[in-house]
Design an enzyme around this catalytic site. Structure first.
Site, PDB file in Angstrom:
ATOM      1  N   TYR A 152      77.556   9.498 111.123  1.00 43.59           N
ATOM      2  CA  TYR A 152      76.171   9.827 110.814  1.00 43.59           C
ATOM      3  C   TYR A 152      75.535   8.706 109.997  1.00 43.59           C
ATOM      4  O   TYR A 152      74.470   8.189 110.351  1.00 43.59           O
ATOM      5  CB  TYR A 152      76.102  11.149 110.060  1.00 43.59           C
ATOM      6  N   CYS A 153      76.177   8.337 108.904  1.00 41.54           N
ATOM      7  CA  CYS A 153      75.606   7.314 108.021  1.00 41.54           C
ATOM      8  C   CYS A 153      75.601   5.937 108.675  1.00 41.54           C
ATOM      9  O   CYS A 153      74.679   5.142 108.454  1.00 41.54           O
ATOM     10  CB  CYS A 153      76.371   7.273 106.705  1.00 41.54           C
TER      11      CYS A 153
END
Length: 341
Positions: free
Chosen positions: A97-98
């Protein structure tokens, strides 16, 4: 000023948070509403790694303070440099995600990576371990250490929380595979535009009371805003741990992380189960959850969170336990960056 599509995307993405009932923007009041407003104004959207903390406003404040004052606010280091560190740390932690968000933002800011950014990426990957930090000289002046170290430590924390509570992509699940690359490029363009807005340091510090900077965070001492941000945030995470993490579990996690060198602890959960076998039977699930969150969050799984909640935990205690464990591990990685005298 953030674009309306970016704001809308951030507000809708709150629905994708797992295990935690995050506060929706329309229902936000008090400090939560204030933080959501700052987040949209200064970051461009209400970022899910921030909003997932909304059931505990003090933890929401702590996480936003770190993100804003370290990554977003103007400083000596460039935003592209800090985004490089954020993306590199996230890649090392396999936080997809990051990685997606910060690689896209970096592409929107600096489409062509230069030698300085490449050196920063190598440094950020190296300092995830104690030996790497000892052997890799910083490719920047000491005066910039609080900004780059602050970013690295913040994302050691954020990556763990995102791994537990967010899906692997910031894109909605319905986006077809063939369109995902284009959607991420568009996200990067919007985030890059938002990242060029001037953001004055210090505006979030009033969200939490003053606190003393712990010794293991002394790398922040050269920057008054970042040291104030970390002092306040550390106190908030510690207080949360005192509320929701049993004393025996806290002692165990502090002991194990105090000896941890940043390397993966092992495959499966057997190593963690062995460590927690000496805890009181009623604390073993919390102990296993805290230890895995700190050192191997990918091994947590829905089953362990479900067992914790079924055993009497609730959304807020879950958030406080995992926040404390995540920050305990993150600050451990920062301790390797404390300048020696």
């Amino acid at each position: 000023m953030a674009s309306t599509p970016l704001k809308t995307a951030g507000r809708r993405s709150i629905a994708h948070i797992q295990h935690i009932e995050a506060v929706r923007p329309g229902a936000a009041t008090g400090q939560v509403r204030t933080i959501y407003g700052q987040c949209e104004r200064d970051f461009g959207l209400i970022a899910p790694p921030v909003s997932l903390h909304s059931p505990a406003p003090d933890l929401l404040a702590a996480t936003w303070i770190l993100l804003r004052e370290v990554l977003v606010a103007d400083g000596v280091a460039s935003r592209a440099g800090k985004e490089t560190v954020a993306a590199a740390v996230s890649a090392g932690n396999e936080c997809l995600y990051c990685v997606s968000v910060h690689q896209a933002t970096l592409a929107g800011l600096a489409p062509a990576r230069d030698g300085e950014l490449a050196s920063l990426e190598d440094w950020a990957r190296a300092v995830a371990t104690r030996d790497g930090a000892a052997s890799r000289p910083a490719p920047f002046p000491a005066a910039v250490l609080p900004e780059y170290a602050g970013t690295a430590v913040a994302f050691q924390y954020i990556n763990r929380m995102a791994t537990l509570y967010l899906r692997d992509s910031p894109l909605p699940p319905g986006v077809p595979g063939i369109a995902r690359a284009g959607a991420l490029k568009l996200l990067g363009k919007m985030m890059g535009t938002a990242a060029r807005v001037t953001v004055q340091p210090g505006a979030s510090l009033t969200l939490l009371p003053e606190a003393e900077l712990p010794g293991d965070l002394a790398w922040a001492a050269g920057n008054t805003t970042i040291s104030a941000a970390y002092a306040r945030a550390a106190q908030a995470y510690e207080t949360a741990g005192e509320r929701s993490v049993p004393g025996g579990v806290r002692a165990l996690v502090l002991d194990v992380t105090g000896q941890w060198d940043g390397e993966p602890p092992g495959l499966g959960r057997a190593w963690a189960t062995e460590f927690t076998s000496g805890l009181d039977s009623g604390d073993r699930t919390a102990g296993l959850l805290a230890l895995l969150t700190a050192l191997s969050p990918h091994q947590v799984g829905d089953d362990l969170i479900g067992t914790y909640l079924a055993g009497g935990g609730n959304g807020r205690s879950l958030l406080e336990l995992t926040s404390w464990a995540s920050f305990t591990a993150a600050r451990r990685t920062g301790s390797w960056l404390v300048p020696t005298t």
